[in-house]
Design a protein around this motif. Structure first.
Motif, PDB file in Angstrom:
ATOM      1  N   THR A   1     121.079  -7.248  62.885  1.00 55.01           N
ATOM      2  CA  THR A   1     119.857  -6.783  62.241  1.00 55.01           C
ATOM      3  C   THR A   1     119.655  -5.296  62.556  1.00 55.01           C
ATOM      4  OG1 THR A   1     118.381  -7.142  64.117  1.00 55.01           O
ATOM      5  CG2 THR A   1     118.862  -9.063  62.722  1.00 55.01           C
ATOM      6  N   PRO A   2     118.587  -4.697  62.039  1.00 50.34           N
ATOM      7  CA  PRO A   2     118.305  -3.298  62.367  1.00 50.34           C
ATOM      8  C   PRO A   2     118.092  -3.016  63.851  1.00 50.34           C
ATOM      9  CG  PRO A   2     117.198  -3.872  60.343  1.00 50.34           C
ATOM     10  CD  PRO A   2     117.769  -5.149  60.886  1.00 50.34           C
ATOM     11  N   ASP A   3     117.860  -4.032  64.673  1.00 46.90           N
ATOM     12  CA  ASP A   3     117.690  -3.733  66.103  1.00 46.90           C
ATOM     13  C   ASP A   3     118.996  -3.298  66.754  1.00 46.90           C
ATOM     14  OD1 ASP A   3     119.054  -6.156  66.495  1.00 46.90           O
ATOM     15  OD2 ASP A   3     117.636  -6.910  67.983  1.00 46.90           O
ATOM     16  N   LEU A   4     120.100  -3.366  66.017  1.00 46.53           N
ATOM     17  CA  LEU A   4     121.369  -2.833  66.506  1.00 46.53           C
ATOM     18  C   LEU A   4     121.245  -1.345  66.828  1.00 46.53           C
ATOM     19  CD1 LEU A   4     124.428  -3.303  67.013  1.00 46.53           C
ATOM     20  CD2 LEU A   4     124.802  -2.738  64.596  1.00 46.53           C
ATOM     21  N   LEU A   5     120.321  -0.659  66.177  1.00 45.14           N
ATOM     22  CA  LEU A   5     120.176   0.774  66.384  1.00 45.14           C
ATOM     23  C   LEU A   5     119.511   1.122  67.712  1.00 45.14           C
ATOM     24  CD1 LEU A   5     120.484   0.509  63.167  1.00 45.14           C
ATOM     25  CD2 LEU A   5     119.498   2.800  63.138  1.00 45.14           C
ATOM     26  N   TYR A   6     118.829   0.154  68.347  1.00 48.93           N
ATOM     27  CA  TYR A   6     118.085   0.525  69.552  1.00 48.93           C
ATOM     28  C   TYR A   6     118.129  -0.499  70.686  1.00 48.93           C
ATOM     29  CZ  TYR A   6     114.487  -2.311  67.190  1.00 48.93           C
ATOM     30  OH  TYR A   6     113.815  -3.307  66.551  1.00 48.93           O
ATOM     31  N   GLU A   7     118.759  -1.652  70.499  1.00 50.05           N
ATOM     32  CA  GLU A   7     118.842  -2.649  71.562  1.00 50.05           C
ATOM     33  C   GLU A   7     120.225  -2.607  72.218  1.00 50.05           C
ATOM     34  OE1 GLU A   7     116.636  -4.412  72.899  1.00 50.05           O
ATOM     35  OE2 GLU A   7     114.975  -4.557  71.486  1.00 50.05           O
ATOM     36  N   GLU A   8     120.271  -2.276  73.497  1.00 44.85           N
ATOM     37  CA  GLU A   8     121.552  -2.099  74.174  1.00 44.85           C
ATOM     38  C   GLU A   8     122.352  -3.394  74.274  1.00 44.85           C
ATOM     39  OE1 GLU A   8     121.098  -0.198  77.933  1.00 44.85           O
ATOM     40  OE2 GLU A   8     120.278   1.657  77.080  1.00 44.85           O
ATOM     41  N   ASP A   9     121.684  -4.542  74.488  1.00 44.23           N
ATOM     42  CA  ASP A   9     122.433  -5.791  74.605  1.00 44.23           C
ATOM     43  C   ASP A   9     123.071  -6.181  73.271  1.00 44.23           C
ATOM     44  OD1 ASP A   9     119.893  -6.236  73.537  1.00 44.23           O
ATOM     45  OD2 ASP A   9     119.742  -8.262  74.338  1.00 44.23           O
ATOM     46  N   ILE A  10     122.399  -5.860  72.167  1.00 43.35           N
ATOM     47  CA  ILE A  10     122.970  -6.137  70.848  1.00 43.35           C
ATOM     48  C   ILE A  10     124.130  -5.178  70.568  1.00 43.35           C
ATOM     49  CG2 ILE A  10     122.479  -6.314  68.388  1.00 43.35           C
ATOM     50  CD1 ILE A  10     121.098  -8.444  70.073  1.00 43.35           C
ATOM     51  N   GLN A  11     124.005  -3.960  71.011  1.00 43.22           N
ATOM     52  CA  GLN A  11     125.105  -2.997  70.859  1.00 43.22           C
ATOM     53  C   GLN A  11     126.333  -3.448  71.644  1.00 43.22           C
ATOM     54  OE1 GLN A  11     123.189   0.592  72.162  1.00 43.22           O
ATOM     55  NE2 GLN A  11     122.003   0.830  70.258  1.00 43.22           N
ATOM     56  N   GLU A  12     126.125  -4.005  72.831  1.00 38.54           N
ATOM     57  CA  GLU A  12     127.243  -4.516  73.620  1.00 38.54           C
ATOM     58  C   GLU A  12     127.904  -5.693  72.918  1.00 38.54           C
ATOM     59  OE1 GLU A  12     130.122  -4.928  76.368  1.00 38.54           O
ATOM     60  OE2 GLU A  12     128.749  -3.244  76.095  1.00 38.54           O
ATOM     61  N   LEU A  13     127.107  -6.561  72.313  1.00 38.19           N
ATOM     62  CA  LEU A  13     127.660  -7.669  71.531  1.00 38.19           C
ATOM     63  C   LEU A  13     128.525  -7.137  70.389  1.00 38.19           C
ATOM     64  CD1 LEU A  13     127.854 -10.655  70.699  1.00 38.19           C
ATOM     65  CD2 LEU A  13     125.651 -10.383  69.536  1.00 38.19           C
TER      66      LEU A  13
END
Length: 286
Positions: free
Chosen positions: A186-198
């Motif tokens: 989702t758009p939280d990929l731009l600001y959530e570090e745990d989602i970025q790691e995923l």
């Protein structure tokens, strides 16, 4: 040439009629070709079916969202009968899953919680999807994903599973990836570090974009109506995080969604099941 995107998880029926009209009118301008509009229950499924008949870009999924009280036996039977009657229309079974947030809140209040009825309903949806060769869209996060994994494995549906907005342990992530399951960002990929790691860890061939609209987002999206056009920003962020060239990343995400949801086949009138690699029986829905 304009890039193409697919919003693989949105609750289009939950927007106001005015917002729906605005969104649908603006899709072509930002390259969004299809929306997988998931359902909360029977009435939601009926609304999404109507939207799909009015707009070719809307691909409806029918199911029952788990973060709400369970349907009665009669209500569940009515929903499954509706799904049987509209097999040709439905892109997937969904949104279905397990009530992680509802359960956690109930347990925090000191309430006794029995998850078994939700698990039984989820297995019924998985069995339906397996019987009719349909993808399945899952709300199953953290330890609930392990329960869903076991049920999917039991019915041979791991590679047909889309875990939307997924969150879970490293071990579960590895199991889902090896099982062939898809996830979406989702758009939280731009600001959530745990989602970025995923995003760094999950196989690129099993990733898609979504918005889960009308759910609102923070960061650069604060105060904005959640719109399928945001999938372009999600794709760009995913490209940067993974180090994949931007246009190649956009094309890969688009192809992944086309393949998983068989949208190319639908356009061509094909009866071929890409998930199993075998010919499908023609749907008998009305």
């Amino acid at each position: 040439m304009q890039s193409s995107y697919i919003d693989t998880h949105i609750h289009l029926d939950a927007y106001s009629a005015e917002a729906q009209g605005t969104i649908l009118a603006e899709l072509a301008g930002c390259g969004v070709t299809s929306l997988i509009s998931v359902s909360m229950g029977l009435e939601s499924a009926r609304s999404n079916l109507l939207l799909s008949r009015q707009h070719a870009s809307v691909k409806p999924a029918f199911g029952f969202h788990p973060e709400q009280p369970l349907p009665t036996a009669e209500e569940a039977d009515e929903l499954f009968l509706f799904m049987e009657h509209h097999l040709k229309d439905m892109a997937a079974v969904g949104e279905v899953g397990l009530p992680y947030y509802t359960r956690i809140e109930a347990e925090a209040r000191g309430e006794i919680w029995d998850n078994r009825p939700y698990e039984q309903l989820l297995e019924r949806f998985i069995a339906f999807a397996a019987k009719h060769s349909k993808p399945i869209v899952l709300h199953a996060v953290y330890e609930d994903a392990d329960v869903a994994y076991a049920l999917l494995e039991k019915h041979g549906m791991l590679a047909a599973a889309h875990f939307h907005w997924f969150k879970g342990s490293a071990d579960t992530i590895e199991r889902l990836a090896q099982g062939g399951s898809f996830i979406s960002f989702t758009p939280d990929l731009l600001y959530e570090e745990d989602i970025q790691e995923l995003a760094r860890r999950y196989p690129a061939e099993q990733v898609m974009t979504e918005t889960d609209g009308p759910w609102p987002f923070e960061g650069p999206f604060a105060g904005r109506l959640t719109h399928p056009c945001m999938t372009a920003e999600v794709a760009a962020a995913w490209a940067e995080i993974t180090g994949i060239e931007a246009q190649s990343a956009v094309e890969l995400l688009y192809r992944n969604a086309l393949r998983f949801y068989r949208l190319e086949e639908a356009a061509a009138g094909s009866e071929f099941n890409t998930l199993s690699g075998k010919s499908m029986d023609k749907d008998t829905g009305q």
